[in-house]
Design an enzyme around this catalytic site. Structure first.
Site, short mmCIF file in Angstrom:
data_model
loop_
_atom_site.label_atom_id
_atom_site.label_comp_id
_atom_site.label_asym_id
_atom_site.label_seq_id
_atom_site.Cartn_x
_atom_site.Cartn_y
_atom_site.Cartn_z
CB SER A 176 -0.91 0.00 1.23
OG SER A 176 -1.86 -1.03 1.12
CD1 TRP A 200 3.33 -8.39 -3.05
CD2 TRP A 200 2.75 -10.54 -3.16
NE1 TRP A 200 3.43 -8.91 -1.79
CE2 TRP A 200 3.09 -10.23 -1.82
CE3 TRP A 200 2.36 -11.86 -3.47
CZ2 TRP A 200 3.04 -11.17 -0.82
CZ3 TRP A 200 2.31 -12.79 -2.45
CH2 TRP A 200 2.65 -12.45 -1.15
CE1 TYR A 276 5.83 12.43 -8.87
CE2 TYR A 276 3.69 12.46 -7.81
CZ TYR A 276 4.73 13.14 -8.41
OH TYR A 276 4.68 14.50 -8.56
CG ASN A 284 -7.11 7.12 -10.27
OD1 ASN A 284 -7.22 6.66 -9.15
ND2 ASN A 284 -6.59 8.32 -10.51
CD GLU A 407 -5.17 -3.21 -10.79
OE1 GLU A 407 -5.73 -2.13 -11.02
OE2 GLU A 407 -5.01 -4.10 -11.66
#
Lengths: 427, 254
Positions: A176, A200, A276, A284, A407
């Site tokens: 996260s 991952w 970033y 999104n 995600e």
């Protein structure tokens, strides 16, 4: 309800609506409800209204998935590996380059079409759907939006026709907290040397290129993160052993190590230190793709379970006819419908160029929760057989769990939404 | 090289749908029911497209008769590879009574208008199971016909057709122009890939009315009544062969 039908300024998919909104022969109410062509009536069609091309695509993918993917699903899950036949047929059908322009060998269609495709694939196998989702919503989108002409020439055609892509952001120490990533890229003349590791990473075993987020300037914190295009055969890039997962087993999830991997600066996607921003922007949209995957997963599971309840007889009647069952089934159906509307609306908002971040978060968060609820209930409705591997239900139950995690975890989604709500109420 | 192939495609209730008879017994329920291209028509389109890919024909034209909705069916044919479509508008009472006679008149008129030298149709539609349109079209045009085709080969100006008949397989050679009707094993139709669906949007569908082709749409057939098949009766279990024989004799079967 926000009205999303904004007159003349509509981008492509909606313009095909306007053309079709002409008086047609009178139809009954049932026709209007179930037929999916646009017709007369209110100026603002319901969310489940699709262009002719979207309807045709959905039908084509539904048929293809049933005939070419369904037979392999159980085996792929057991062996934890995606059948190469399945992957090549995805490319053949044009499902891996949905938004890529025809000049690059892609399908030349829209974001909403991608969402419909992902949903239909997920009804049959969520692992295949995620492969298709990552390719379309993450890899292809990044290259199409940020790629130089040279990069597009080099990679887009392959991505549309035979090459799988992989997106590398997460690390053992940063999930996260993505921007605290530690993989470094050191500049030497006109190339960079990447050192570090990723974890991952989906599609890693099948990928031909990797979009790697590495920090080119750690002193600048997250403003040093840069996106590098790394080809699979680059020296120093090692793909580790795939994880032994609870669900989505056919989708390979591997750790990667970068041992002095050399990447030319012309393989930087976009600008140095802007990685970033790109990651956030693209995630999104990717979020809506995952919502579609979870939605399809839940619907596919539901579609298997309900017919069983209509056949199974206990105490002299179908178990569907017990009020307790009916109420549960209706409740789940409502949740599914809500998840669908959230997902479709987020997709339409994005296509219309309107703000969609909050709605995308809501769609992903809600759809993944609905998937968990639906699959859990479906096992119960099927009773003992729902608990066995002879029926497809338990696989959906295992597959859905990752939905609230990857995600963007549910907590991240909620926090993002809260930030936006906070801004909304700034006077 | 043959110029043009005409392929007829019919919009029918999807094969997977559970059919229900209307309460007034005048027909089956079609409102709100899923429709798709007749499976034998899909096979016909596939065959025509394959001929084009082998460069044995120049153009594939897909034709359908019916109301606005049949355009979806024509669009599917275009997505499979047909070059253009013709929508013959038939609606209302005319559509309710539309049958092989009117369709074959329309196809015959179109074949002449389009100068087609090959017409490929499905052998029958899965809703009415008439198995007449191909045969009637050939008769109206005075063309030879190769029906129930499981194989179709163009050899110069002739067509070799292998037909599935009760006795087995019959191979015939026909002089073009011909009408061929497709049977199940002729080929396996392709899926419309997404890129082809997109390309199909740009292909043209021409609109016309039966009147433009000088076709009389009056039906010589009137449907009196539609009923569901009788419920299947329960069977009887027997213990021995003697029992079986005596039961069959009782029922007057032997």
């Amino acid at each position: 309800l926000a009205c999303y039908f904004v007159g003349r300024l509509l981008p492509r998919p909606w313009s095909s609506f306007q053309v079709a909104l002409c008086p047609m022969s009178s139809r009954t109410v049932t026709n209007i409800a179930t037929e999916q062509a646009v017709n007369t009536g209110p100026m603002f069609p319901p969310l489940q209204t699709y262009s002719e091309e979207e309807t045709m695509m959905r039908e084509a993918v539904k048929k293809y998935a049933q005939e070419r993917i369904a037979p392999f699903v159980s085996k792929m899950d057991e062996n934890s590996s995606m059948d190469t036949e399945v992957i090549s047929s995805l490319f053949e059908q044009g499902l891996m380059g949905i938004e890529i322009g025809t000049e690059y060998g892609g399908t030349g269609s829209s974001f909403f079409s991608s969402i419909l495709v992902i949903e239909e694939l997920a009804k049959v196998d969520p692992s295949v759907a995620v492969l298709c989702d990552i390719q379309n919503t993450l890899i292809n989108t990044l290259l199409m939006n940020l790629g130089t002409e040279e990069q597009k020439e080099k990679y887009l055609m392959s991505l549309a026709t035979d090459m799988v892509g992989s997106f590398c952001l997460s690390e053992a120490g940063s999930g996260s907290d993505a921007f605290s990533l530690k993989t470094k890229a050191e500049k030497h003349k006109d190339y960079y040397i990447i050192n570090g590791s990723k974890m991952w990473i989906s599609n890693a075993e099948q990928a031909g290129i990797f979009l790697v987020m590495a920090n080119a300037d750690p002193s600048a914190g997250y403003r040093g993160i840069t996106c590098f295009i790394v080809e699979q055969n680059t020296a120093g890039l090692q793909i580790g052993k795939k994880e032994n997962k609870l669900g989505l087993r056919a989708s390979s999830t591997c750790p990667l190590t970068f041992d002095n991997v050399q990447v030319h600066e012309k393989n930087i996607l976009g600008k140095v230190g802007q990685g970033y921003k790109y990651a956030i922007g693209m995630l999104n949209g990717g979020r809506i793709g995952i919502a579609a995957q979870m939605l399809g997963l839940a619907q596919g599971c539901f579609d298997h379970a309900v017919p069983y309840t209509k056949q199974r007889v206990q105490f002299g009647k179908r178990i569907f006819d017990f009020q307790g069952m009916q109420h549960q089934i209706a409740h789940v159906a409502t949740q599914l419908e809500a998840a669908r509307l959230l997902t479709y609306n987020a997709a339409r908002l994005k296509e219309a160029g309107r703000p969609f971040i909050k709605e995308a978060c809501m769609a992903k968060y809600f759809a993944s929760e609905v998937a968990t609820l639906t699959t859990s209930k479906c096992i119960e409705w099927m009773g003992g057989v729902g608990f066995t591997k002879d029926y497809p239900i338990e696989k959906y139950y295992r597959d859905c769990k990752i939905g609230t995690i990857y995600e963007g975890t549910t907590n991240i989604q909620l926090t993002t939404m809260a930030k936006l709500i906070d801004q909304e109420y700034d006077s | 090289m043959t110029a043009r192939v005409l392929v007829g495609v019919k919009r029918v209730i999807d094969y997977a749908v559970k059919i229900r008879v209307k309460p007034d017994n005048t027909g089956v329920v079609t409102d709100g029911v899923k429709h798709s291209m007749n499976p034998f028509c899909e096979i016909a389109v596939e065959e025509a497209v394959r001929l084009k890919e082998k460069k044995l024909v120049q153009e594939v034209v897909a034709v359908s008769c019916g109301p606005q909705q049949v355009q979806e069916t024509i669009r599917t044919a275009l997505a499979m590879g047909a070059d253009r479509g013709i929508h013959v508008e038939v609606s209302g009472k005319d559509y309710d009574s539309l049958g092989p006679l009117q369709v074959s008149k329309i196809l015959a008129a179109l074949a002449k208008k389009e100068e087609a030298s090959l017409i490929i149709l499905g052998k029958q539609a899965i809703d009415d199971d008439c198995n007449q349109t191909g045969q009637m079209t050939a008769a109206l045009l005075d063309w030879p016909q190769g029906t129930f085709a499981s194989e179709l080969v163009i050899e110069g100006d002739k067509v070799k057709v292998v037909r599935e008949i009760d006795g087995g397989l019959e191979t015939i050679k026909l002089n073009m122009p011909v009408v061929v009707t497709a049977d199940l094993r002729l080929n396996t139709p392709r899926y419309a890939t997404l890129p082809n669906i997109m390309k199909a949007k740009k292909k043209k569908i021409a609109n016309m009315k039966p009147g433009d082709l000088g076709v009389d749409m009056t039906s010589r057939v009137e449907v009196l009544r539609v009923d569901e098949p009788p419920q299947r009766q329960a069977g009887v279990k027997v213990e021995s062969v003697e029992d079986l024989v005596s039961k069959l004799k009782e029922a007057g079967r032997i």
